[in-house]
Scaffold this motif. Sequence first.
Motif, short mmCIF file in Angstrom:
data_model
loop_
_atom_site.label_atom_id
_atom_site.label_comp_id
_atom_site.label_asym_id
_atom_site.label_seq_id
_atom_site.Cartn_x
_atom_site.Cartn_y
_atom_site.Cartn_z
N PRO A 84 0.82 -1.21 0.00
CA PRO A 84 0.00 0.00 0.00
C PRO A 84 0.86 1.26 0.00
O PRO A 84 1.99 1.26 0.50
CB PRO A 84 -0.79 -0.13 1.30
CG PRO A 84 0.09 -0.95 2.19
CD PRO A 84 0.77 -1.93 1.28
N CYS A 85 0.28 2.30 -0.56
CA CYS A 85 0.91 3.62 -0.48
C CYS A 85 0.44 4.30 0.80
O CYS A 85 -0.33 3.74 1.58
CB CYS A 85 0.51 4.46 -1.70
SG CYS A 85 1.04 3.77 -3.28
N ARG A 86 0.93 5.50 1.03
CA ARG A 86 0.53 6.29 2.20
C ARG A 86 -0.21 7.54 1.74
O ARG A 86 0.22 8.21 0.80
CB ARG A 86 1.75 6.69 3.02
CG ARG A 86 2.48 5.53 3.68
CD ARG A 86 1.78 5.08 4.94
NE ARG A 86 2.51 4.00 5.62
CZ ARG A 86 2.27 3.59 6.85
NH1 ARG A 86 1.31 4.18 7.54
NH2 ARG A 86 2.95 2.61 7.39
N ASP A 87 -1.33 7.80 2.39
CA ASP A 87 -2.05 9.03 2.10
C ASP A 87 -1.16 10.22 2.47
O ASP A 87 -0.65 10.29 3.61
CB ASP A 87 -3.36 9.07 2.90
CG ASP A 87 -4.20 10.27 2.54
OD1 ASP A 87 -3.84 11.40 2.96
OD2 ASP A 87 -5.22 10.08 1.87
N PRO A 88 -0.92 11.16 1.54
CA PRO A 88 0.01 12.27 1.83
C PRO A 88 -0.47 13.21 2.93
O PRO A 88 0.34 13.89 3.55
CB PRO A 88 0.10 13.00 0.49
CG PRO A 88 -1.14 12.63 -0.24
CD PRO A 88 -1.47 11.24 0.18
N LEU A 89 -1.77 13.22 3.19
CA LEU A 89 -2.29 14.11 4.22
C LEU A 89 -2.36 13.45 5.58
O LEU A 89 -2.00 14.06 6.59
CB LEU A 89 -3.70 14.61 3.82
CG LEU A 89 -3.77 15.43 2.52
CD1 LEU A 89 -5.21 15.82 2.23
CD2 LEU A 89 -2.88 16.67 2.64
N THR A 90 -2.81 12.21 5.62
CA THR A 90 -3.02 11.53 6.91
C THR A 90 -1.92 10.54 7.26
O THR A 90 -1.76 10.18 8.43
CB THR A 90 -4.36 10.79 6.90
OG1 THR A 90 -4.29 9.73 5.91
CG2 THR A 90 -5.51 11.72 6.55
N GLY A 91 -1.20 10.08 6.24
CA GLY A 91 -0.19 9.05 6.47
C GLY A 91 -0.77 7.66 6.56
O GLY A 91 -0.03 6.69 6.78
N TYR A 92 -2.09 7.52 6.38
CA TYR A 92 -2.73 6.21 6.45
C TYR A 92 -2.37 5.38 5.22
O TYR A 92 -2.13 5.92 4.13
CB TYR A 92 -4.25 6.34 6.53
CG TYR A 92 -4.76 6.98 7.80
CD1 TYR A 92 -4.01 6.95 8.98
CD2 TYR A 92 -5.99 7.61 7.83
CE1 TYR A 92 -4.49 7.52 10.15
CE2 TYR A 92 -6.48 8.19 8.99
CZ TYR A 92 -5.72 8.15 10.15
OH TYR A 92 -6.19 8.73 11.29
N ARG A 93 -2.37 4.07 5.40
CA ARG A 93 -2.16 3.16 4.28
C ARG A 93 -3.36 3.26 3.32
O ARG A 93 -4.50 3.26 3.75
CB ARG A 93 -2.01 1.71 4.75
CG ARG A 93 -0.74 1.44 5.53
CD ARG A 93 -0.77 0.05 6.12
NE ARG A 93 0.49 -0.34 6.74
CZ ARG A 93 0.85 0.00 7.97
NH1 ARG A 93 0.03 0.73 8.72
NH2 ARG A 93 2.02 -0.38 8.46
#
Length: 240
Positions: free
Chosen positions: A156-165
């Motif tokens: 998975p990538c990381r959400d740039p705003l939240t850092g969530y997967r």
Amino acid sequence: MARNLQSDEQLRPVDLARGHGLSTQAVRNYEESGILPAAGRTDSGYRTYTPLHARALGAFLALVPGHGHQTAASIMRAVNRDTEGEAFRLIDESHAQLLADRRTLQAVERALRDLTSAPAAEAPGRGGVFVGPLAQELGIRPATLRKWERAGLVRPCRDPLTGYRVYDETDVRDARLVHQLRRGGYLLEQIAPVIGQVRGAGGLEPLEAALRDWHDRVSARGRAMLAGAAELEAYLRERS
């Protein structure tokens, strides 16, 4: 209600055990746990069984391959408590799980057919799914998905705003494939090269072999459920 279990024909624990390749202790354990009806007792306190007990033991052993030991035991306990509705509910749940397995397998096969045309990964945080919803869809814990990530099976990538997967369409496909293969009994180290083959869209023989094996397992379980149902029905008839 069950009929009187005492009949003219009395069987010893060893008689039931020998007929099914079990130990006499196993027979006693099955009785004590409610899988078999309660045994009669001689004046000296020894257990005595009847052909109905033999039928119950045969039904339980026939149910195990299709439903698993725990569910088969619960089915027999429900029958012996005269709560047949509960037994039928447990059987229905097993059939529902088998149908879900078949549908998941079909989904994996569809994913295989679409491998060469799979879309490129979307940008992080756009159109993807977070770990919680994906775990819920698969019926697993989020920690399991993170374990698969550490093993390199999902990326998975990381959400740039939240850092969530964030799992894009390709990640979700890989997670579904991993989940299906795990259900088929494959270890993570066995799945890793398969996922690698899928990602490269080449050399799919390992995955195809795994799917053929899972097809065989699903079919064998369905047939075992039929055999178990026949034995259980015979036991129910004798109890009535």
